[in-house]
Every structure is written in C-alpha cells, then in structure tokens.
Write a protein that holds these residues in place. Structure first.
Motif, PDB file in Angstrom:
ATOM      1  N   ASN A 185      -3.083  -8.148  -5.182  1.00  0.00           N
ATOM      2  CA  ASN A 185      -1.728  -8.156  -4.689  1.00  0.00           C
ATOM      3  C   ASN A 185      -1.333  -7.076  -4.261  1.00  0.00           C
ATOM      4  O   ASN A 185      -0.109  -6.828  -4.071  1.00  0.00           O
ATOM      5  N   MET A 186      -2.210  -5.864  -4.201  1.00  0.00           N
ATOM      6  CA  MET A 186      -1.887  -4.496  -3.610  1.00  0.00           C
ATOM      7  C   MET A 186      -1.725  -4.631  -2.347  1.00  0.00           C
ATOM      8  O   MET A 186      -2.607  -4.803  -1.434  1.00  0.00           O
ATOM      9  N   ASN A 187      -0.476  -4.183  -1.745  1.00  0.00           N
ATOM     10  CA  ASN A 187      -0.214  -4.438  -0.273  1.00  0.00           C
ATOM     11  C   ASN A 187       0.282  -3.031   0.075  1.00  0.00           C
ATOM     12  O   ASN A 187       0.751  -2.175  -0.648  1.00  0.00           O
ATOM     13  N   VAL A 188       0.105  -2.877   1.528  1.00  0.00           N
ATOM     14  CA  VAL A 188       0.573  -1.598   2.121  1.00  0.00           C
ATOM     15  C   VAL A 188       1.543  -1.940   3.216  1.00  0.00           C
ATOM     16  O   VAL A 188       1.261  -2.959   4.121  1.00  0.00           O
ATOM     17  N   LEU A 189       2.584  -1.174   3.418  1.00  0.00           N
ATOM     18  CA  LEU A 189       3.510  -1.069   4.547  1.00  0.00           C
ATOM     19  C   LEU A 189       3.247   0.133   5.248  1.00  0.00           C
ATOM     20  O   LEU A 189       3.455   1.291   4.734  1.00  0.00           O
ATOM     21  N   ILE A 190       2.896   0.198   6.379  1.00  0.00           N
ATOM     22  CA  ILE A 190       2.286   1.342   7.261  1.00  0.00           C
ATOM     23  C   ILE A 190       3.903   1.593   8.240  1.00  0.00           C
ATOM     24  O   ILE A 190       3.944   0.801   9.070  1.00  0.00           O
ATOM     25  N   LEU A 191       4.547   2.735   7.886  1.00  0.00           N
ATOM     26  CA  LEU A 191       5.887   2.636   8.832  1.00  0.00           C
ATOM     27  C   LEU A 191       5.225   4.048   9.714  1.00  0.00           C
ATOM     28  O   LEU A 191       5.096   4.957   9.651  1.00  0.00           O
ATOM     29  N   GLN A 307       2.508  -7.366  -3.718  1.00  0.00           N
ATOM     30  CA  GLN A 307       2.897  -8.544  -2.705  1.00  0.00           C
ATOM     31  C   GLN A 307       4.078  -9.092  -3.162  1.00  0.00           C
ATOM     32  O   GLN A 307       4.785  -9.534  -2.102  1.00  0.00           O
ATOM     33  N   GLU A 308       4.362  -9.385  -4.358  1.00  0.00           N
ATOM     34  CA  GLU A 308       5.522 -10.009  -4.617  1.00  0.00           C
ATOM     35  C   GLU A 308       6.839  -9.422  -4.350  1.00  0.00           C
ATOM     36  O   GLU A 308       8.091  -9.730  -4.576  1.00  0.00           O
ATOM     37  N   HIS A 309       6.633  -8.019  -4.003  1.00  0.00           N
ATOM     38  CA  HIS A 309       7.984  -7.251  -3.755  1.00  0.00           C
ATOM     39  C   HIS A 309       8.160  -7.030  -2.537  1.00  0.00           C
ATOM     40  O   HIS A 309       9.115  -6.250  -2.006  1.00  0.00           O
ATOM     41  N   HIS A 371       2.061  -4.357   7.889  1.00  0.00           N
ATOM     42  CA  HIS A 371       1.697  -4.853   6.735  1.00  0.00           C
ATOM     43  C   HIS A 371       0.295  -5.392   6.887  1.00  0.00           C
ATOM     44  O   HIS A 371      -0.369  -5.849   7.501  1.00  0.00           O
ATOM     45  N   THR A 372      -0.264  -4.744   5.705  1.00  0.00           N
ATOM     46  CA  THR A 372      -1.521  -5.019   5.529  1.00  0.00           C
ATOM     47  C   THR A 372      -1.679  -5.012   3.790  1.00  0.00           C
ATOM     48  O   THR A 372      -0.816  -5.015   3.009  1.00  0.00           O
ATOM     49  N   LYS A 373      -3.208  -5.026   3.470  1.00  0.00           N
ATOM     50  CA  LYS A 373      -3.337  -5.194   1.932  1.00  0.00           C
ATOM     51  C   LYS A 373      -4.722  -4.708   1.694  1.00  0.00           C
ATOM     52  O   LYS A 373      -5.391  -4.050   2.693  1.00  0.00           O
ATOM     53  N   ILE A 374      -4.951  -4.646   0.297  1.00  0.00           N
ATOM     54  CA  ILE A 374      -6.380  -4.094  -0.014  1.00  0.00           C
ATOM     55  C   ILE A 374      -7.528  -4.961   0.718  1.00  0.00           C
ATOM     56  O   ILE A 374      -7.426  -6.094   0.973  1.00  0.00           O
TER      57      ILE A 374
END
Length: 397
Positions: A185-191, A307-309, A371-374
C-alpha cells in the motif's frame, strides 16, 4: 534478425546517491537506498535488434538518433555484457560481432530530475542481457557503468546500492531489501513542477560537489551509515513515521550539499520549497505523519503516502496548489475517476479538524500530478506489437 523488447522502472532514492569516488567505474562515496516505482505509469522501453546485415551500431532515443559508438557509457555496458556472455558460456543465438540497432523511449520527461537515466540504462542492460541470453547478479554492476542509479532499477521494491570497497568496483552492487509485496500500500504522488531539462546535469553537479563541498564528505562518513540502518529497519517494520522522517531529512541534506557546492547547484525552486512547507503543514494539521517528500536533482516532488490516505491528500494539495485543470483527467495521471470522486467528497475531511492553516498559493503552479505505487523490476515483453524497431528494416517505427 534477433530482437528483444523490455521495460524497466524508475527508482527514487530515499537515501541519496550523490558523488563518485571513481568517475570511470561510477563508484559512489556512500551507500544509497531507493524505492522502485510501478512501470504502469513511468518506465523506459527498449528494443534491441541484432542482424548480420547491419553495417554499424545505431541507436534512437525518443525518436531521435544519437551517437552510439562515440558514447563511452553505452559502449562500456555493451562490452561488459558481451564479456559476461562469454564468461558464462551463454548460449548466444548469433555471433557477438553482429552489429546492433537499439531504440528507447521514456513515457515521462527526460533529464528533468525524474530518474530517466536510471530507467533508461537499466532497460538497456536488461534488454541486451535478454538478447545475449545472460542473467546474473552482475547485471547491476554493468548497469552502474551507464548511470549509477540504474543499478537499483534492476530490482523491484526497496533496494540498497552497496558502495563497495574494491578498486575494480566488483563489490559495488545493488541488492534488494524488500519486495514490492512487502509494503503493497505504499504509494507515490509526483508533483511535476517542471518537465524541462535541468540547468546542471547530475554528472557535472556531483563532480563539482565532491571537489568543493565539505558537507558532502561529512554526510557520507557520519550521516548516511546510520540513516541506512534506520530506514532499512523502518522498511522491514513498515513504520511509516520513521520512514518519512529519514526520507525528508536526507532529501534536505542532499540539497544542502548542492548549495554547499561552489558555485552552488540549485535544483529545487520556490515551488519546490512551497511543497515541502505544505507537507509539514499538512502533517501538523492531521496530527500525525501521513506524507513525506523527497526531491532528486530537480524541482519535482515525490510524495510518499499510504494508499488509504491518497484520497484525503489529493484535495489538500488542490486547496494549497489550486489548478484550473484539476477537473481534467489528464491533470491527474494514473488516478482513476472514482478515486477523484472520492477525493472530492473528502475535500472537507474532518481529519483536518477544519484547519485553515494550509498555505494557499497562486493558481497553476503544478503542471500535473502522477499517481503511482511501489513496483517490480524490469520485464521482457513478447509479441511483435511490443517492438519499437521494424523487424524488416531494423529502424524505429
């Protein structure tokens, strides 16, 4: 003609690699740790073809032909792979003397501080390894010869690049710490603040920093070793708060070393600093650490969030960094429409306790959000439709 096509992921460093002790072998002055991102949203894709009728090595990057045999890093990777194939007795399908045609594309901006060279060289090495029929842990040492951080993109999940101590660099390898499934559930938002090329390349910036900064040497000797241990344990325990603190501290220190360089290297801009301030303000408003930032050698922010946030973080970003394109799906890359709907519903999330202390900036400072993830490591693609090279002419489509 023999042909292979592969994709390889981007990796973003948590504990930064900055500075080499050997420029030729690309040996770092400290260990580093990264997280591999999913190839669903960001990847390099490479096709390699070998044919008896090719007269010379040729390569195309993002549709434009670039020098091949004059490129020392590409040639080092190629020769190292050919030597490895010979040493391992790999069952090659064609003579190693055959010339190659290569084409590679990134589906994200190049040289904008988003680890394009890491994905590109990892994909190059992995594709050639498939073409020559070799698979070995030494591939990370070969990818390192193209771009240091490329060695980390040959593994998925969380990866540690060991600096090594041998003069020949044979012990400077990237090894996995934990797979992507360990913390799914580790996610990444790249701004994305800018997708333009940075003014000072990472290669030149590192050289200048090692030559002129006292802070970089103190960091490598006294700070990085303890951070490596702390964040590795945080990853193993899935302790987001500890993970977040170390990640942000190391990002800050990396950019401090860039500023300690003479003349200074400036990779973050005013918007970057505003994003960092937003993260701290958001965490304070929530009352716990829900998001962490890191910045590589560029102005774009990578925000780590579970991910839940994600659905409650997105509207907070929109409040602080309003964008006239926020209703456009193209602005949110990799975010499903139902998730955007959920985010809109949570725009007044009571978890913010009605807090209005989030900084509000002028409109349209961000170009878009990814928006991506591990994710996992490189993979081989099958089927002619996956190739970037015409199987008749050997030229790119």
């Amino acid at each position: 003609m023999f042909i292979e096509t592969c994709i390889a992921p981007v990796n973003i460093a948590l504990i930064k690699y900055w500075g080499k002790r050997d420029e030729e072998l690309i040996l770092p002055i400290n260990d580093s740790i990264s997280m591999t991102l999913s190839t669903d949203e960001m990847c390099a894709k490479t096709t390699a073809a070998a044919c008896s009728t090719f007269k010379e090595h040729r390569m195309w990057l993002n549709g434009e032909e670039i020098p091949f045999e004059e490129n020392s890093r590409i040639m080092r990777c190629l020769k190292a792979l050919q030597c490895l194939a010979l040493a391992k007795g790999a069952p090659t399908k064609f003579p190693l003397e055959w010339k190659l045609h290569l084409t590679s594309r990134n589906n994200f901006p190049t040289a904008a501080g988003l680890a394009s060279s890491a994905a590109g060289y990892a994909c190059l090495v992995y594709t050639l390894a498939c073409l020559y029929g070799v698979a070995d842990e030494e591939l990370t040492a070969i990818a390192r010869l193209g771009s240091g951080s490329a060695c980390r993109s040959l593994h998925g999940g969380f990866v540690r690049w060991h600096m090594g101590h041998l003069a020949d660099g044979s012990d400077s390898l990237a090894l996995p710490i934990a797979s992507a499934s360990h913390w799914p559930n580790m996610n990444v938002l790249i701004l994305v603040v800018s997708d333009s090329r940075k003014k000072t390349s990472s290669t030149k910036g590192m050289q200048r920093t090692v030559e002129t900064s006292d802070l970089i040497h103190y960091r490598a000797k006294h700070c990085v070793p303890s951070r490596i241990k702390t964040i590795s344990e945080a990853i193993r325990q899935r302790d987001f708060e500890a993970f977040a603190k170390i990640t942000m501290q190391d990002s800050n220190q990396f950019h401090a070393t860039a500023l300690d360089t003479y003349p200074p290297c400036v990779y973050m801009n005013d918007i970057s600093h505003s994003i960092a301030a937003f993260v701290h303000a958001y965490n304070a408003a929530i009352g716990s650490t829900r998001v962490a930032y890191t910045f590589d050698a560029g102005p774009n922010a990578c925000l780590y969030v579970l991910q839940e946030h994600v659905s409650s973080l997105l509207p907070a970003i929109q409040i602080s960094f309003p964008n006239d394109s926020a209703d456009n799906v193209e602005y949110y890359k990799g975010i499903a429409s139902d998730q955007l709907t959920q985010s809109a519903a949570e725009a007044t999330d009571i978890s913010l306790n009605g807090n209005t202390s989030l900084p509000i900036h002028e409109h349209n400072l961000l170009k878009y959000i990814i928006h991506t993830k591990i994710g996992a490591g490189p993979k081989r693609l099958t089927g002619k439709e996956e190739h970037l090279i015409n199987t008749t002419t050997g030229h790119p489509y």
